[in-house]
Design a protein around this motif. Structure first.
Motif, PDB file in Angstrom:
ATOM      1  N   TYR A 187       0.871  -1.182   0.000  1.00 44.14           N
ATOM      2  CA  TYR A 187       0.000   0.000   0.000  1.00 44.14           C
ATOM      3  C   TYR A 187       0.905   1.229   0.000  1.00 44.14           C
ATOM      4  N   ASP A 188       0.966   1.908  -1.127  1.00 42.87           N
ATOM      5  CA  ASP A 188       1.889   3.040  -1.263  1.00 42.87           C
ATOM      6  C   ASP A 188       1.399   4.296  -0.545  1.00 42.87           C
ATOM      7  N   ASP A 189       0.091   4.405  -0.320  1.00 37.12           N
ATOM      8  CA  ASP A 189      -0.478   5.649   0.212  1.00 37.12           C
ATOM      9  C   ASP A 189      -0.738   5.607   1.716  1.00 37.12           C
ATOM     10  N   ILE A 190      -0.300   4.561   2.385  1.00 36.36           N
ATOM     11  CA  ILE A 190      -0.511   4.446   3.832  1.00 36.36           C
ATOM     12  C   ILE A 190       0.830   4.590   4.546  1.00 36.36           C
ATOM     13  N   GLU A 191       0.927   5.570   5.431  1.00 35.27           N
ATOM     14  CA  GLU A 191       2.121   5.773   6.265  1.00 35.27           C
ATOM     15  C   GLU A 191       3.408   5.786   5.442  1.00 35.27           C
ATOM     16  N   GLY A 192       3.339   6.356   4.253  1.00 32.38           N
ATOM     17  CA  GLY A 192       4.523   6.441   3.408  1.00 32.38           C
ATOM     18  C   GLY A 192       4.881   5.150   2.705  1.00 32.38           C
ATOM     19  N   GLY A 193       4.006   4.157   2.787  1.00 28.51           N
ATOM     20  CA  GLY A 193       4.253   2.868   2.147  1.00 28.51           C
ATOM     21  C   GLY A 193       4.382   1.751   3.163  1.00 28.51           C
ATOM     22  N   VAL A 194       3.455   0.785   3.118  1.00 27.81           N
ATOM     23  CA  VAL A 194       3.496  -0.354   4.040  1.00 27.81           C
ATOM     24  C   VAL A 194       3.264  -1.633   3.254  1.00 27.81           C
ATOM     25  N   GLU A 195       3.585  -2.761   3.887  1.00 28.21           N
ATOM     26  CA  GLU A 195       3.363  -4.050   3.237  1.00 28.21           C
ATOM     27  C   GLU A 195       2.718  -5.033   4.201  1.00 28.21           C
ATOM     28  N   PHE A 196       1.996  -5.985   3.622  1.00 26.61           N
ATOM     29  CA  PHE A 196       1.394  -7.094   4.362  1.00 26.61           C
ATOM     30  C   PHE A 196       1.871  -8.385   3.709  1.00 26.61           C
ATOM     31  N   VAL A 197       2.297  -9.348   4.522  1.00 20.68           N
ATOM     32  CA  VAL A 197       2.756 -10.639   4.014  1.00 20.68           C
ATOM     33  C   VAL A 197       1.801 -11.720   4.512  1.00 20.68           C
ATOM     34  N   PHE A 198       1.251 -12.499   3.568  1.00 21.23           N
ATOM     35  CA  PHE A 198       0.336 -13.590   3.895  1.00 21.23           C
ATOM     36  C   PHE A 198       0.958 -14.905   3.428  1.00 21.23           C
ATOM     37  N   GLY A 199       0.821 -15.951   4.229  1.00 23.47           N
ATOM     38  CA  GLY A 199       1.365 -17.250   3.851  1.00 23.47           C
ATOM     39  C   GLY A 199       0.340 -18.357   3.986  1.00 23.47           C
ATOM     40  N   ASP A 200       0.374 -19.307   3.039  1.00 23.47           N
ATOM     41  CA  ASP A 200      -0.515 -20.471   3.090  1.00 23.47           C
ATOM     42  C   ASP A 200       0.174 -21.548   3.922  1.00 23.47           C
ATOM     43  N   ILE A 201       0.144 -21.378   5.220  1.00 29.86           N
ATOM     44  CA  ILE A 201       0.881 -22.260   6.121  1.00 29.86           C
ATOM     45  C   ILE A 201       0.272 -23.659   6.153  1.00 29.86           C
ATOM     46  N   SER A 202      -1.062 -23.743   6.107  1.00 32.11           N
ATOM     47  CA  SER A 202      -1.740 -25.033   6.233  1.00 32.11           C
ATOM     48  C   SER A 202      -1.737 -25.829   4.940  1.00 32.11           C
ATOM     49  N   GLY A 203      -1.577 -25.141   3.800  1.00 34.37           N
ATOM     50  CA  GLY A 203      -1.630 -25.813   2.515  1.00 34.37           C
ATOM     51  C   GLY A 203      -3.030 -25.963   1.960  1.00 34.37           C
ATOM     52  N   PHE A 204      -4.032 -25.347   2.618  1.00 37.15           N
ATOM     53  CA  PHE A 204      -5.420 -25.445   2.169  1.00 37.15           C
ATOM     54  C   PHE A 204      -5.926 -24.136   1.557  1.00 37.15           C
ATOM     55  N   GLY A 205      -5.028 -23.240   1.216  1.00 43.07           N
ATOM     56  CA  GLY A 205      -5.422 -21.991   0.578  1.00 43.07           C
ATOM     57  C   GLY A 205      -5.907 -20.918   1.531  1.00 43.07           C
ATOM     58  N   ASP A 206      -5.757 -21.146   2.839  1.00 41.84           N
ATOM     59  CA  ASP A 206      -6.176 -20.157   3.831  1.00 41.84           C
ATOM     60  C   ASP A 206      -4.945 -19.344   4.242  1.00 41.84           C
ATOM     61  N   TYR A 207      -4.724 -18.248   3.544  1.00 41.69           N
ATOM     62  CA  TYR A 207      -3.526 -17.438   3.767  1.00 41.69           C
ATOM     63  C   TYR A 207      -3.643 -16.655   5.080  1.00 41.69           C
ATOM     64  N   LYS A 208      -2.646 -16.822   5.952  1.00 43.88           N
ATOM     65  CA  LYS A 208      -2.616 -16.133   7.241  1.00 43.88           C
ATOM     66  C   LYS A 208      -1.688 -14.923   7.165  1.00 43.88           C
ATOM     67  N   LEU A 209      -2.041 -13.878   7.905  1.00 45.80           N
ATOM     68  CA  LEU A 209      -1.157 -12.720   7.991  1.00 45.80           C
ATOM     69  C   LEU A 209       0.067 -13.099   8.818  1.00 45.80           C
ATOM     70  N   LEU A 210       1.251 -12.972   8.208  1.00 47.22           N
ATOM     71  CA  LEU A 210       2.498 -13.321   8.883  1.00 47.22           C
ATOM     72  C   LEU A 210       3.262 -12.099   9.374  1.00 47.22           C
ATOM     73  N   HIS A 211       3.092 -10.986   8.656  1.00 46.61           N
ATOM     74  CA  HIS A 211       3.924  -9.822   8.974  1.00 46.61           C
ATOM     75  C   HIS A 211       3.347  -8.592   8.288  1.00 46.61           C
ATOM     76  N   SER A 212       3.496  -7.437   8.939  1.00 47.81           N
ATOM     77  CA  SER A 212       3.115  -6.178   8.312  1.00 47.81           C
ATOM     78  C   SER A 212       3.958  -5.051   8.886  1.00 47.81           C
ATOM     79  N   THR A 213       4.226  -4.052   8.054  1.00 46.32           N
ATOM     80  CA  THR A 213       4.918  -2.851   8.521  1.00 46.32           C
ATOM     81  C   THR A 213       3.929  -1.750   8.879  1.00 46.32           C
ATOM     82  N   LYS A 214       2.627  -2.039   8.760  1.00 43.47           N
ATOM     83  CA  LYS A 214       1.602  -1.066   9.152  1.00 43.47           C
ATOM     84  C   LYS A 214       1.549  -0.998  10.671  1.00 43.47           C
ATOM     85  N   ARG A 215       1.627   0.211  11.193  1.00 42.71           N
ATOM     86  CA  ARG A 215       1.587   0.396  12.642  1.00 42.71           C
ATOM     87  C   ARG A 215       0.275  -0.150  13.197  1.00 42.71           C
ATOM     88  N   GLY A 216       0.379  -0.929  14.270  1.00 43.28           N
ATOM     89  CA  GLY A 216      -0.799  -1.511  14.894  1.00 43.28           C
ATOM     90  C   GLY A 216      -1.139  -2.899  14.393  1.00 43.28           C
TER      91      GLY A 216
END
Length: 460
Positions: free
Chosen positions: A417-446
């Motif tokens: 997201y380029d327009d939030i807090e000068g640019g932030v990212e969200f990382v999602f991973g399919d940890i279970s292997g069933f297509g349910d992507y979980k949030l693993l990391h974000s640089t967005k405050r909060g």
């Protein structure tokens, strides 16, 4: 001299009635107003401050040495309920010249350090020039151990003035501030700004986030949000003071709740303190109340929702609810209360109240529909997934980079997201292997931050 078991006058109700007809109730004005706030003490006790203000024009004055004077008697009684033993009892007389301005009503503060427990407090005043003119107030008060493991808040003290000071001999001095209490808690035409004082405790804990969030919310008697402000509190000090203001000069006459909420956005730990205040602005018209009537609610979709539907509607709305609003929802007991809550929740977020359509709500539900189409997974609707939540709250990303499964990594996505807090990212991973992507990391405050997220998607 005093009977401390007398009935308690309903002071705040009287004040609101007074707005309607000053002349009708002029003879029934109480002799004083009373308020209190509790603050942290030490490991075994807390501090209570009791604020009082005498209404000089409610006393019968006499002339002494060519000056108008009021004379009265005060009785103060404090009892430990667990032992039924008096903790403090004092009676004394006073005399004071009558000031020209009602702003000079006699105001003072009583401070007590009390061991943790429950106490009965009584305060009585007699007009010595009219023996049958006696006014009494009493209340029970709990002094509790705030503990040392969680952050917390004191009660809120509202004031007519707060300013920096080094005059530690002043009655109203504390923590480098001169805090003059507004005992009546009435603001408006003569007091267009609410000054408030609150203390924050147990902030600097090891292994905790660097910041906490302090949110101030003002709501009216219809539970509608009037104003909101938040700021980040560094956790470098054990305790700090928050002394600030709220401008209420444009608010219509009525009852309002001032709430301070301190919370950790990651652990969802929260501490709250609320103070009821009264606003009298005779020249301000309540245009919102005129626009929204009971019929407005009855014609809304919320008025006919079942328990199951209303619970799902709140679960969807909760993504953008404040901690204060979450707390309010938890206190809802009936279906009708929940229906009214959600009606008010969305009305507070109507970006164009002059139009028939709530544009903000319509856009929000468009995002829910898109999330259901794009991100449903593992028998869960799209809005219930992590990717769905992020899309609903922040909108469509500026860029999505998708990384399919490799020999040594599981599938993952990076949203930018380029327009939030000068640019932030969200990382999602399919940890279970069933297509349910979980949030693993974000640089967005909060949001969840885990700089070691690459280790979670490794397959080896």
């Amino acid at each position: 001299m005093f009977d401390y078991n007398g009935e308690i006058p309903v002071r705040k109700t009287f004040i609101l009635v007074l707005f309607v007809s000053l002349s009708l109730f002029a003879q029934k004005k109480p002799l004083f107003d009373l308020d209190y706030a509790r603050f942290a003490g030490d490991d075994t006790s807390g501090i209570i401050e009791v604020y009082y203000s005498f209404y000089q024009n409610a006393f019968h004055s006499v002339t002494i040495d060519s000056r108008s004077v009021i004379r009265g008697a005060i009785g103060i009684f404090l009892e430990d309920i667990s032992t039924s033993q008096p903790y403090f009892k004092r009676e004394y007389n006073f005399a004071s010249p009558v000031f020209d301005s009602v702003k000079n009503n006699l105001t003072g503060v009583l401070r007590f350090r009390l061991k943790f427990g429950e106490y009965k407090f009584a305060f009585a005043v007699k007009d010595l020039e009219m023996e049958d003119r006696v006014d009494t107030a009493k209340f029970n008060i709990k002094i509790t151990d705030p503990g040392k493991t969680k952050f917390g808040l004191s009660d809120i003290e509202v004031a007519t003035k707060i300013e920096k000071s080094d005059n530690d001999s002043s009655t109203f001095f504390k923590n480098t501030f001169e805090v003059v209490p507004n005992v009546s808690t009435v603001f408006g035409e003569n007091l267009p700004v609410v000054f408030y004082y609150i203390e924050l405790y147990n902030l600097n804990k090891e292994d905790d986030p660097e910041f906490l969030i302090l949110e101030r919310v003002l709501t009216n008697d219809r539970n509608e949000e009037v104003s909101r402000k938040r700021r980040y509190i560094p956790r470098k000090n054990s305790s700090i003071v928050e002394a600030n203001t709220v401008n209420i000069s444009k608010l219509p006459t009525g009852t309002y709740n001032l709430t301070l909420a301190l919370f950790d956005s990651l652990s969802n730990e929260i501490a709250m303190s609320t103070k009821k205040i009264f606003v009298f602005n005779s020249n301000v018209v309540d245009t919102v109340a005129a626009k929204y009537s009971d019929n407005e609610f009855l014609s809304s979709e919320f008025a006919i929702m079942s328990e199951e539907e209303i619970e799902e509607a709140y679960s969807q709305a909760k993504y953008i609810a404040s901690k204060v609003e979450e707390k309010q929802w938890d206190e809802m007991k009936t279906l009708d209360q929940k229906r009214n809550y959600l009606f008010t929740f969305w009305r507070n977020r109507d970006s164009e109240p002059s139009t028939a359509v709530n544009e903000f709500k319509r856009e929000y539900y468009r995002r829910i529909d898109y999330a259901n189409q794009a991100y449903s997974a593992f028998q869960r609707k799209g809005w219930q997934t992590d990717r769905g939540r992020v899309h609903i709250v922040y909108g469509r990303p500026s860029e999505i980079n998708r990384f399919p499964s490799q020999l040594d990594t599981k599938p993952y996505e990076v949203w930018n997201y380029d327009d939030i807090e000068g640019g932030v990212e969200f990382v999602f991973g399919d940890i279970s292997g069933f297509g349910d992507y979980k949030l693993l990391h974000s640089t967005k405050r909060g949001e969840l931050r885990d700089d070691n997220w690459p280790t979670r998607i490794k397959t080896l």
